[in-house]
Design an enzyme around this catalytic site. Structure first.
Site: not given
Ligand SMILES: Nc1ncnc2c1ncn2[C@@H]1O[C@H](COP(=O)(O)OP(=O)(O)OP(=O)(O)O)[C@@H](O)[C@H]1O
Length: 331
Positions: A301, A10, A277-281
């Site tokens: 992610h 990603e 989302h929770l799956a990646d968290q």
């Molecule tokens: N609507 C949502 N509900 C719950 N979790 C979310 C939602 N949107 C994004 N996330 C979570 O937020 C996190 C975003 O990670 P990501 O790497 O995209 O963030 P970032 O730091 O903004 O990076 P980048 O700007 O480089 O994309 C992930 O864990 C994703 O699952």
């Protein structure tokens, strides 16, 4: 020293947050290069550098290259300490993402911690604060994470100014298996600041309409406030699944409510236990404690987070694709 190529998979901010989080937990120093290389605004954003600095403070880490725009970071942690901390994320950066970054370390700290965090609570491209408190924290609790979050005040883009308190108590992480959805009613909160009162009502009514047509009853709280920042949004949840949407100029309140409800309905249509989302968290906790869970899909992610975790921990995470997809990590 572990070397992480930040442009892998990603290639976003999450590689950086997960890498420093697991560095603090394992005590293994990390160097992250090519940070967010393919993003239109490469390098660390202020939100990412604040998260790393906050974690460095908690884990007494020596760092290099932690500033906005930086494409390379060194993070060499010491001992993770409980205590009282106060963090401020400028530019309405996401409070939830900062907490996601700190939580694995706080769960393994040498004592309880109380954090106040100022910033954005309901901002784009990140979990809403209610997704964190109502969906993610209960799932993390299954893995032994003891944390309580209180939203003192919401903060919307661009002004931010939200205020959240997080209290954590460290302890052993434990294996968990989240294989089936939690049966439960849909709950939610429709909120606004400095907007006419009817906005929260219209958001909630539209959400209830979509949910009813899909066969779900919902109880949605209404929260219309006058805060330092202006905005609106709605988060809905049921068990370990959520759906949310934020208001924006030109987007009718009904649309905001429907979007959140449609997202939740899509997640509830899956037999999976947790939302996409929770799956990646959950990956860091799965990697640290072992166990399994099911999710509607394997997002990029999620697979990138698994790759990052595998650089720090020996526990192998396997994924079976499908709906539901199964994430599993052995003892
Ligand atoms: N609507 C949502 N509900 C719950 N979790 C979310 C939602 N949107 C994004 N996330 C979570 O937020 C996190 C975003 O990670 P990501 O790497 O995209 O963030 P970032 O730091 O903004 O990076 P980048 O700007 O480089 O994309 C992930 O864990 C994703 O699952």
């Amino acid at each position: 020293m572990i070397d992480i190529n930040g442009s892998s998979g990603e290639g976003g901010g999450q590689i950086v947050r997960t890498a420093v989080a697991l560095s603090a937990v394992t005590g293994e120093p990390v160097r992250i290069t090519r940070i967010r290389e393919m993003r239109p605004n490469p390098g660390l954003s202020p939100q990412h550098s604040t998260a790393i600095s906050a974690l460095a403070k908690i884990s007494d880490a020596r760092t290099e290259g932690v500033r906005p725009g930086s494409r390379e970071v060194l993070f060499s942690p010491g001992r993770v300490r409980g205590g009282v901390y106060d963090f401020e994320i400028g530019t309405a950066g996401s409070v939830s993402l900062l907490i996601h970054c700190l939580l694995p370390a706080l769960a393994r700290a040498d004592g309880p911690a109380t954090l106040t965090v100022r910033g954005g609570t309901d901002v784009r491209w990140s979990p809403t604060i209610d997704h964190l408190s109502r969906v993610a924290l209960p799932a993390f609790a299954s893995f032994g994470v003891r944390a309580r979050l209180t939203v003192e005040r919401r903060g919307y883009f661009p002004r931010g100014g939200g205020l959240v308190t997080l209290e954590t108590v460290p302890g052993e992480l434990v294996r968990a298996d989240l294989s089936a959805p939690v049966a439960g009613a849909v709950e939610g909160v429709s909120h606004s600041s400095n907007l006419p009162e009817h906005v929260v009502r219209r958001q909630a009514e539209a959400a209830i309409g979509v949910l009813r047509r899909a066969g779900f009853d919902a109880e949605i709280a209404a929260e219309a406030r006058a805060l330092p920042s202006t905005g609106s949004g709605i988060t809905l949840w049921s068990g370990w699944k959520g759906g949310s949407a934020l208001g924006e100029r030109g987007l009718p309140a009904e649309r905001v409510g429907s979007l959140a409800a449609e997202e939740l309905v899509a997640q509830l249509a899956s037999k999976a236990a947790v939302d996409r989302h929770l799956a990646d968290q959950l990956v860091p906790y799965l990697a640290l404690a072992g166990g399994s869970y099911t999710a509607p899909e394997v997002t990029s992610h999620a697979s990138t987070n698994i790759w990052t975790a595998s650089r720090f921990l020996d526990r192998v995470i396997s994924v079976e694709e499908g709906d539901p997809a199964t994430f599993r990590a052995g003892l």
